[in-house]
Design an enzyme around this catalytic site. Structure first.
Site, PDB file in Angstrom:
ATOM      1  CD  GLU A   1       9.771  16.014   5.628  1.00 49.24           C
ATOM      2  OE1 GLU A   1       9.263  16.462   4.616  1.00 49.24           O
ATOM      3  OE2 GLU A   1      10.648  16.530   6.393  1.00 49.24           O
TER       4      GLU A   1
ATOM      5  CB  CYS B   1       6.796 -14.388  -7.617  1.00 47.40           C
ATOM      6  SG  CYS B   1       7.318 -12.602  -7.741  1.00 47.40           S
TER       7      CYS B   1
ATOM      8  CB  CYS C   1       4.951 -10.348  -6.835  1.00 43.42           C
ATOM      9  SG  CYS C   1       5.454 -11.567  -5.935  1.00 43.42           S
TER      10      CYS C   1
ATOM     11  CD  GLU D   1      -1.198  -7.413  -2.471  1.00 37.25           C
ATOM     12  OE1 GLU D   1      -0.349  -6.688  -1.613  1.00 37.25           O
ATOM     13  OE2 GLU D   1      -1.110  -8.168  -2.952  1.00 37.25           O
TER      14      GLU D   1
ATOM     15  CE1 TYR E   1       0.245 -12.341   1.458  1.00 35.63           C
ATOM     16  CE2 TYR E   1       0.372 -11.287  -0.845  1.00 35.63           C
ATOM     17  CZ  TYR E   1       0.436 -12.133  -0.036  1.00 35.63           C
ATOM     18  OH  TYR E   1       1.418 -13.156  -0.528  1.00 35.63           O
TER      19      TYR E   1
ATOM     20  CE  LYS F   1       1.379  -7.461  -5.143  1.00 32.63           C
ATOM     21  NZ  LYS F   1       1.256  -8.348  -3.987  1.00 32.63           N
TER      22      LYS F   1
ATOM     23  CG  HIS G   1      10.785  19.230   3.818  1.00 27.99           C
ATOM     24  ND1 HIS G   1       9.699  18.956   4.384  1.00 27.99           N
ATOM     25  CD2 HIS G   1      10.369  20.673   2.992  1.00 27.99           C
ATOM     26  CE1 HIS G   1       8.713  19.979   4.223  1.00 27.99           C
ATOM     27  NE2 HIS G   1       9.262  20.999   3.493  1.00 27.99           N
TER      28      HIS G   1
END
Lengths: 133, 514
Positions: free
Chosen positions: B502, B85, B90, B229, B225, B93, B497
């Site tokens: 939302e 990682c 991670c 990615e 992925y 990346k 908002h």
């Protein structure tokens, strides 16, 4: 680390030269534990030890600034540089957690220390205290 | 009874020395052990899981050692403490994904009034140096953390020899260590294709994040992925990118969402070659980067195609590092086909004093936070008297493709399979982030979907979002889902908002309604 070191050396420009243009450079890179013992612990003159790392941004600012101020002291103090990734055991022995960490050493003992960046006036005061005391 | 016989095996060396096997049969796992071990716990693997467990164990004042060693990649690349990682996963990346997003933001910014020259270029070396500098500080930080917690760390390859682990460091020096318990957290490494030229000329994610030259025109092989990615950010930095896919995208993920991700990437300049696999990689010219020729064969017939690229990045899967650490010598069973280790719900292997966590576990999620949580809870159970087990259900994830995808819970196909199509209600909607309006970016690509269980109060059992900051959006909803969020509760939540998230408070259109 191989790839990463190759990358750093590729990017290192002439600005990273350790000595000054003077005939006798005031800063040297510690090669190993024995070198540290000989040139720092057993040094007749007081030594400032600059613990730094390749990946440390502030170190790249402090290093040259400290070298410049050491050079101004006309040989009364010597500067040693230790890369903490290359010499982790030394860094651990001297309890370095963050970099840059600068130790002031006299007769093998740590008499002063600071962590992080300092400006030229602060560095001058630090060095004068080491030489004078 | 099963446990007793294994404990006997574990102590058998000692029994032979003491000449009294009968005495040992009376012991159970909780009485004091008569001999001293070097350590209470030896952790093999200094990654996300291993370090979390080691630091936790140190809190209980246990004597812990971490053995971490990185076998260099075929191209000679290696890295420091912290695991996949931190070094080749991670962290780099996400930083490179961010670099690509900033490139897009620069383009958008013109419409918001920022003025700068037409051509904006990207410098690979500057980015890579910054990323590697950060990683270096993390490597050091982990060493300091272990030292402060008095955890012994050895940069050495650990393997079991009979019942004791043997550590071999870079200089080939072997040391023998004993411990009361062991934790295997060795993780995985990228798989290679097994075709001519793969190891000599192709790179993997293990090499990409510290590549000392810009990769140039790149072929990414795979549809994981990792593949998408990497292809995503490389294209975002301005490189010519092609993705070669054997069959489907993002196997195991909601396919409706996976296809939308692929479509978006294709519409934004990434080429896809579907239903082909490389059969040969040859070097046309050496260099940094060089020029490579890739020959690929169709999975559906005999068609063979060729292409020229500067870099070939293999991202076809990862293999567990369990085959060369002597597990057979101590009787730990692994899945021979996958190399993964089956464990019970206490992360215990078939050998009672040997545990395992992280990516190497069979039938578990390969995620850093899962490994960390499992490691911490395991240690709390071992030394703190806790009973909490790691909860592997409803774990949120995010795929950082150019259009990010956040998910928690069931995919649509899994929900249909488990509950029956008539028992689930899928609510969905496209949305247009406000920040995309002014720069005229896509108005029908961002997408929100929730899957509800009609039979259980319309409980939200699946959450899916395709859009900017998908990870940030998903995190909060994962907590709500853990609390048993229902559609009604979601509807009664008032939205913020103007933000993307939302949309989830006003979902009304169902897939069923067509």
């Amino acid at each position: 680390m191989a790839q990463r070191l190759a990358l750093r050396r590729l990017l290192a420009g002439p600005g990273r030269a350790l000595g000054t243009s003077a005939a006798r450079p005031s800063a040297f890179n510690v090669q190993d534990g024995g070198d540290f013992q000989e040139r720092v612990v057993n040094s007749a003159k007081p030594v400032v030890v600059d613990f730094h790392a390749q990946w440390c941004g502030p170190c790249k600012i402090l290093g040259p600034r400290l070298e410049k101020m050491v050079a101004k002291q006309e040989g009364k103090v010597v500067m040693a540089k230790v890369d903490i990734d290359d010499h982790t055991d030394l860094a651990i022995e001297y309890e370095v957690s963050a970099v840059p960490t600068v130790l002031a050493m006299k007769n093998g003992d740590v008499v002063d220390k600071f962590v992080g960046i300092k400006d030229e006036d602060q560095l001058e005061a630090f060095l004068k205290k080491l030489i004078g005391a | 009874m099963f446990q007793y016989s294994l404990i006997l095996f574990a102590f058998s060396v000692q029994a032979h020395k003491e000449g009294n096997p009968q005495k040992l049969l009376e012991m159970n796992g909780h009485t004091a052990v008569p001999h001293s071990y070097d350590y209470d716990l030896i952790v093999i693997g200094g990654g996300s899981g291993g370090l979390a467990a080691a630091k936790e164990a140190a809190k209980y004042e246990k004597k812990v050692m971490v053995l971490d060693f990185v076998t260099p990649t075929p191209l000679g690349n290696s890295w420091g403490l912290g695991g996949t990682c931190v070094n080749v996963g991670c962290i780099p990346k996400k930083l490179m994904h961010q670099a690509a997003l900033l490139g897009q933001a620069l383009q958008d910014s013109r419409k918001f009034g920022w003025q700068f020259p037409e051509e904006v270029k990207h410098n690979w070396m500057t980015m890579t140096e910054s990323v590697q500098n950060y990683i270096g500080s993390l490597n050091w930080g982990y060493r300091v953390a272990l030292r402060e917690k008095k955890v012994t760390y050895e940069n050495a390859y650990g393997e079991f020899v009979q019942i004791f682990p043997l550590a071999t460091n870079k200089r080939g020096v072997e040391k023998l260590y004993t411990a009361e318990r062991f934790l295997i957290a060795t993780g995985e490494r990228p798989r290679y294709l097994g075709i001519p030229g793969d190891k000599e000329y192709c790179i993997s994610s293990d090499d990409l994040f510290s590549l000392p030259y810009c990769p140039g025109k790149t072929l990414v092989v795979g549809a994981s992925y990792v593949a998408l990615e990497c292809a995503g950010f490389l294209a975002g930095l301005g490189l010519d990118v092609t993705v070669m896919v054997r069959s489907i995208l993002l196997r195991g993920f909601d396919q409706d969402m996976a296809n939308k991700i692929g479509e978006y990437m294709e519409e934004h300049g990434i080429k896809f070659i579907r239903e082909f696999v490389p059969i040969k990689v040859e070097q046309i010219e050496e260099g940094t980067p060089g020029r490579l020729k890739v020959t690929a064969k169709s999975t559906k017939g005999n068609e063979v195609i060729g292409g020229e690229y500067n870099t070939v990045l293999l991202a076809i899967g990862r293999d567990a590092c369990t085959r060369k650490i002597g597990l057979d010598k101590v009787g730990v069973k692994i899945n021979e086909k996958t190399g993964k280790i089956p464990v019970n719900d206490m992360e215990q292997t078939n050998v009672p004093y040997i545990y395992a966590i992280g990516d190497i576990l069979q039938d578990r999620l390969e995620l850093t936070p899962v490994a960390i949580q499992a490691g911490r809870l395991l240690v709390q159970r071992l030394y703190g008297g806790a009973t909490t087990k790691c909860d592997y259900v409803n774990v949120p994830t995010t795929v950082f493709t150019p259009l990010e995808y956040g998910a928690c819970g069931y995919s649509e196909e899994n929900a249909i399979q488990k509950f029956g199509e008539e028992n689930i209600e899928v609510y969905h909607s496209h949305f247009w982030p406000l920040e995309w309006t002014v720069p005229s970016r896509d108005n029908n690509k961002c997408y929100a979907k929730i899957i509800c269980n009609i039979r259980d109060n319309e409980r939200v059992i699946g959450f899916h979002v395709l859009g900017p900051n998908a990870g940030e959006v998903t995190q909060g909803f994962a907590a709500a889902i853990k609390c048993g969020l229902t559609k009604e509760q979601l509807d009664s939540t008032i939205g913020i908002h103007p933000v993307c998230a939302e949309v989830f408070t006003t979902l009304s259109v169902t897939k069923r309604s067509g």
